[in-house]
Motif scaffolding. Structure first.
Motif, PDB file in Angstrom:
ATOM      1  N   THR A   1       0.835  -1.207   0.000  1.00 13.30           N
ATOM      2  CA  THR A   1       0.000   0.000   0.000  1.00 13.30           C
ATOM      3  C   THR A   1       0.870   1.257   0.000  1.00 13.30           C
ATOM      4  OG1 THR A   1      -1.748   1.214   1.172  1.00 13.30           O
ATOM      5  CG2 THR A   1      -0.203  -0.006   2.546  1.00 13.30           C
ATOM      6  N   PRO A   2       0.417   2.302  -0.687  1.00 12.53           N
ATOM      7  CA  PRO A   2       1.113   3.585  -0.581  1.00 12.53           C
ATOM      8  C   PRO A   2       0.634   4.358   0.655  1.00 12.53           C
ATOM      9  CG  PRO A   2      -0.637   3.744  -2.205  1.00 12.53           C
ATOM     10  CD  PRO A   2      -0.676   2.335  -1.677  1.00 12.53           C
ATOM     11  N   ASP A   3      -0.364   3.810   1.366  1.00 15.82           N
ATOM     12  CA  ASP A   3      -1.063   4.533   2.416  1.00 15.82           C
ATOM     13  C   ASP A   3      -0.695   3.969   3.790  1.00 15.82           C
ATOM     14  OD1 ASP A   3      -2.890   5.674   4.114  1.00 15.82           O
ATOM     15  OD2 ASP A   3      -4.644   5.221   2.869  1.00 15.82           O
ATOM     16  N   ALA A   4       0.130   4.693   4.526  1.00 19.91           N
ATOM     17  CA  ALA A   4       0.606   4.194   5.821  1.00 19.91           C
ATOM     18  C   ALA A   4      -0.551   3.906   6.769  1.00 19.91           C
ATOM     19  CB  ALA A   4       1.574   5.190   6.448  1.00 19.91           C
ATOM     20  N   SER A   5      -1.658   4.641   6.629  1.00 21.28           N
ATOM     21  CA  SER A   5      -2.777   4.426   7.556  1.00 21.28           C
ATOM     22  C   SER A   5      -3.415   3.057   7.326  1.00 21.28           C
ATOM     23  CB  SER A   5      -3.812   5.547   7.419  1.00 21.28           C
ATOM     24  OG  SER A   5      -4.528   5.422   6.224  1.00 21.28           O
ATOM     25  N   VAL A   6      -3.331   2.545   6.114  1.00 25.58           N
ATOM     26  CA  VAL A   6      -3.848   1.197   5.837  1.00 25.58           C
ATOM     27  C   VAL A   6      -3.043   0.173   6.632  1.00 25.58           C
ATOM     28  CG1 VAL A   6      -3.944  -0.606   4.056  1.00 25.58           C
ATOM     29  CG2 VAL A   6      -4.841   1.673   3.578  1.00 25.58           C
ATOM     30  N   ALA A   7      -1.728   0.304   6.571  1.00 22.58           N
ATOM     31  CA  ALA A   7      -0.868  -0.627   7.307  1.00 22.58           C
ATOM     32  C   ALA A   7      -1.110  -0.492   8.804  1.00 22.58           C
ATOM     33  CB  ALA A   7       0.594  -0.352   6.972  1.00 22.58           C
ATOM     34  N   ARG A   8      -1.260   0.750   9.243  1.00 26.56           N
ATOM     35  CA  ARG A   8      -1.444   0.996  10.672  1.00 26.56           C
ATOM     36  C   ARG A   8      -2.702   0.321  11.197  1.00 26.56           C
ATOM     37  NH1 ARG A   8      -1.113   6.680  10.576  1.00 26.56           N
ATOM     38  NH2 ARG A   8       1.068   6.537  10.017  1.00 26.56           N
ATOM     39  N   ARG A   9      -3.717   0.225  10.329  1.00 26.76           N
ATOM     40  CA  ARG A   9      -4.982  -0.351  10.781  1.00 26.76           C
ATOM     41  C   ARG A   9      -4.925  -1.852  10.996  1.00 26.76           C
ATOM     42  NH1 ARG A   9      -9.249   3.233   7.368  1.00 26.76           N
ATOM     43  NH2 ARG A   9     -10.915   1.899   8.107  1.00 26.76           N
ATOM     44  N   VAL A  10      -4.214  -2.569  10.160  1.00 22.34           N
ATOM     45  CA  VAL A  10      -4.302  -4.036  10.259  1.00 22.34           C
ATOM     46  C   VAL A  10      -2.987  -4.808  10.333  1.00 22.34           C
ATOM     47  CG1 VAL A  10      -6.584  -4.419   9.269  1.00 22.34           C
ATOM     48  CG2 VAL A  10      -4.608  -4.205   7.743  1.00 22.34           C
ATOM     49  N   CYS A  11      -1.874  -4.195   9.973  1.00 20.56           N
ATOM     50  CA  CYS A  11      -0.653  -5.005   9.845  1.00 20.56           C
ATOM     51  C   CYS A  11       0.048  -5.239  11.176  1.00 20.56           C
ATOM     52  CB  CYS A  11       0.316  -4.350   8.862  1.00 20.56           C
ATOM     53  SG  CYS A  11      -0.338  -4.329   7.189  1.00 20.56           S
ATOM     54  N   ASP A  12       0.615  -6.430  11.310  1.00 21.02           N
ATOM     55  CA  ASP A  12       1.452  -6.737  12.474  1.00 21.02           C
ATOM     56  C   ASP A  12       2.876  -6.263  12.207  1.00 21.02           C
ATOM     57  OD1 ASP A  12      -0.655  -8.493  13.490  1.00 21.02           O
ATOM     58  OD2 ASP A  12      -0.029  -9.832  11.875  1.00 21.02           O
ATOM     59  N   ASP A  13       3.337  -6.580  11.013  1.00 19.68           N
ATOM     60  CA  ASP A  13       4.711  -6.277  10.626  1.00 19.68           C
ATOM     61  C   ASP A  13       4.685  -5.455   9.351  1.00 19.68           C
ATOM     62  OD1 ASP A  13       6.042  -8.108  12.559  1.00 19.68           O
ATOM     63  OD2 ASP A  13       4.938  -9.597  11.406  1.00 19.68           O
ATOM     64  N   VAL A  14       5.638  -4.559   9.231  1.00 22.76           N
ATOM     65  CA  VAL A  14       5.708  -3.758   8.011  1.00 22.76           C
ATOM     66  C   VAL A  14       7.151  -3.612   7.531  1.00 22.76           C
ATOM     67  CG1 VAL A  14       3.654  -2.343   8.432  1.00 22.76           C
ATOM     68  CG2 VAL A  14       5.852  -1.589   9.292  1.00 22.76           C
ATOM     69  N   ALA A  15       7.260  -3.402   6.227  1.00 17.30           N
ATOM     70  CA  ALA A  15       8.534  -2.983   5.646  1.00 17.30           C
ATOM     71  C   ALA A  15       8.247  -1.682   4.915  1.00 17.30           C
ATOM     72  CB  ALA A  15       9.055  -4.036   4.682  1.00 17.30           C
ATOM     73  N   LEU A  16       9.084  -0.679   5.135  1.00 22.39           N
ATOM     74  CA  LEU A  16       8.949   0.577   4.401  1.00 22.39           C
ATOM     75  C   LEU A  16       9.923   0.533   3.236  1.00 22.39           C
ATOM     76  CD1 LEU A  16       8.784   3.154   7.352  1.00 22.39           C
ATOM     77  CD2 LEU A  16       6.935   1.869   6.274  1.00 22.39           C
ATOM     78  N   LEU A  17       9.363   0.702   2.046  1.00 26.63           N
ATOM     79  CA  LEU A  17      10.155   0.578   0.829  1.00 26.63           C
ATOM     80  C   LEU A  17      10.278   1.954   0.180  1.00 26.63           C
ATOM     81  CD1 LEU A  17      11.299  -1.977  -0.631  1.00 26.63           C
ATOM     82  CD2 LEU A  17       9.243  -1.960  -2.043  1.00 26.63           C
ATOM     83  N   GLU A  18      11.498   2.344  -0.149  1.00 25.15           N
ATOM     84  CA  GLU A  18      11.732   3.600  -0.866  1.00 25.15           C
ATOM     85  C   GLU A  18      12.754   3.351  -1.958  1.00 25.15           C
ATOM     86  OE1 GLU A  18      12.837   6.868   1.681  1.00 25.15           O
ATOM     87  OE2 GLU A  18      10.981   6.661   2.830  1.00 25.15           O
ATOM     88  N   ARG A  19      12.402   3.707  -3.174  1.00 20.31           N
ATOM     89  CA  ARG A  19      13.313   3.528  -4.312  1.00 20.31           C
ATOM     90  C   ARG A  19      13.973   2.163  -4.341  1.00 20.31           C
ATOM     91  NH1 ARG A  19      16.406   9.216  -3.934  1.00 20.31           N
ATOM     92  NH2 ARG A  19      14.552  10.454  -3.527  1.00 20.31           N
ATOM     93  N   GLY A  20      13.163   1.152  -4.127  1.00 22.07           N
ATOM     94  CA  GLY A  20      13.665  -0.212  -4.258  1.00 22.07           C
ATOM     95  C   GLY A  20      14.419  -0.746  -3.069  1.00 22.07           C
ATOM     96  N   THR A  21      14.469   0.045  -1.992  1.00 19.23           N
ATOM     97  CA  THR A  21      15.245  -0.370  -0.816  1.00 19.23           C
ATOM     98  C   THR A  21      14.365  -0.379   0.431  1.00 19.23           C
ATOM     99  OG1 THR A  21      17.190   0.669  -1.788  1.00 19.23           O
ATOM    100  CG2 THR A  21      17.317   0.163   0.543  1.00 19.23           C
ATOM    101  N   VAL A  22      14.552  -1.378   1.280  1.00 13.79           N
ATOM    102  CA  VAL A  22      13.846  -1.395   2.565  1.00 13.79           C
ATOM    103  C   VAL A  22      14.552  -0.434   3.507  1.00 13.79           C
ATOM    104  CG1 VAL A  22      13.194  -2.785   4.571  1.00 13.79           C
ATOM    105  CG2 VAL A  22      13.061  -3.770   2.289  1.00 13.79           C
ATOM    106  N   VAL A  23      13.856   0.628   3.912  1.00 11.22           N
ATOM    107  CA  VAL A  23      14.479   1.604   4.804  1.00 11.22           C
ATOM    108  C   VAL A  23      14.179   1.319   6.274  1.00 11.22           C
ATOM    109  CG1 VAL A  23      14.687   3.433   3.084  1.00 11.22           C
ATOM    110  CG2 VAL A  23      12.594   3.268   4.436  1.00 11.22           C
ATOM    111  N   GLU A  24      13.102   0.578   6.520  1.00  4.68           N
ATOM    112  CA  GLU A  24      12.752   0.181   7.898  1.00  4.68           C
ATOM    113  C   GLU A  24      11.952  -1.097   7.782  1.00  4.68           C
ATOM    114  OE1 GLU A  24      13.163   1.531  10.926  1.00  4.68           O
ATOM    115  OE2 GLU A  24      12.937   3.720  10.850  1.00  4.68           O
ATOM    116  N   SER A  25      12.089  -1.979   8.776  1.00  6.64           N
ATOM    117  CA  SER A  25      11.150  -3.103   8.819  1.00  6.64           C
ATOM    118  C   SER A  25      11.075  -3.623  10.242  1.00  6.64           C
ATOM    119  CB  SER A  25      11.571  -4.226   7.863  1.00  6.64           C
ATOM    120  OG  SER A  25      12.732  -4.860   8.319  1.00  6.64           O
ATOM    121  N   GLY A  26       9.954  -4.239  10.538  1.00  8.89           N
ATOM    122  CA  GLY A  26       9.788  -4.819  11.867  1.00  8.89           C
ATOM    123  C   GLY A  26       8.353  -4.737  12.328  1.00  8.89           C
TER     124      GLY A  26
END
Ligand code: ADP
Ligand code: ADP
Length: 230
Positions: A196-221
């Motif tokens: 999703t491009p929408d962080a609020s979507v992830a915030r609503r249901v996800c346990d774990d997330v990876a933030l992807l920027e320009r093909g690279t994972v900048v944060e995950s957990g």
């Protein structure tokens, strides 16, 4: 458990190759609802296709329960792909809602009574039992999307992949759709990966997330850990 290990993927592009994924690693626990969040062009769809075994990485490995899928082909690849279902939003308008959900079961040779039972469970899961005999075109965009999710779940995949599931769906209907993904995980034990491009979507249901920027994972957990980070 799915692991993506140092995956890179480029496309030819116009003259200069486009790097869609650069050394991406992540781990999706069985039974988790995992979100890949990032802006347009970050590589989310490419990552989703690699995880779904629709695309082979140029470098790196995708593992299913330890099995290196990168060199699989033929029958072994087909068998492994069967574990993952990708939500395809194109419904068959000539079939009923139930008929759409039943499609993978018909193709899989599941017999009538068993099919009916399974379709009934899934229509209940998506809250559209009353619409079983209606045509998809009579539904709202969000309801149609829920039917697409139910169809993807029909053959009981261990992993469900939803690429930008709330795209084109309004806020209220998005909530119902995300509830369906959460129920798939909680009630069917399906591992769910969404982008999703929408962080609020992830915030609503996800346990774990990876933030992807320009093909690279900048944060995950764990989402919680990321939210409390300064
Ligand atoms: P997202 O889903 O985050 O919007 P994509 O994975 O679709 O990102 O795209 C990442 C980058 O890779 C973009 O620059 C896109 O143009 C490029 N890309 C993706 N798929 C292809 C393809 N099949 N051919 C050429 N370029 C592609
Ligand atoms: P179509 O007209 O699109 O072929 P049908 O309504 O005949 O669709 O049903 C297709 C499939 O869906 C069949 O396998 C049928 O058993 C199943 N099905 C139909 N209605 C229901 C329902 N209310 N609950 C569960 N399964 C149903």
């Amino acid at each position: 458990m799915i692991t993506v290990e140092n995956v890179s993927k480029s496309f030819p592009g116009n003259g200069t190759p486009v790097t869609a994924l650069r050394d991406v690693s992540l781990a999706v626990d069985a039974g988790a609802l995992y979100g890949v969040v990032g802006p347009a062009g970050a590589g989310k769809s490419t990552l989703a296709r690699c995880v779904a075994l629709q695309e082979r990485p140029d470098r790196g490995v995708v593992r299913y329960d330890g099995l290196n899928t990168t060199r699989l082909d033929g029958r072994k690849l087909r068998d492994t792909r069967r574990q993952v279902a990708v939500v395809d939003t194109r419904l068959r308008d000539e079939r009923t809602v139930a008929g759409n959900v039943a499609l993978p079961l018909e193709l899989g040779g599941v017999d009538g009574p068993q099919r009916r039972n399974r379709v009934g469970t899934l229509l209940d899961l998506i809250g559209l039992t009353q619409r079983a005999g209606d045509r998809p075109e009579s539904l709202t965009p969000g309801q149609r999307r829920r039917v697409a999710v139910a169809r993807a779940l029909a053959a009981a995949p261990s992993v469900l992949l939803a690429d930008d599931p709330t795209r084109g769906v309004d806020a209220e209907e998005s909530g119902a759709l995300l509830t369906v993904l959460d129920r798939a995980r909680a009630e069917l034990g399906t591992t769910v990966v969404l982008t999703t491009p929408d962080a609020s979507v992830a915030r609503r249901v996800c346990d774990d997330v990876a933030l992807l920027e320009r093909g690279t994972v900048v944060e995950s957990g764990k989402l919680l850990d990321l939210l409390v980070k300064p």
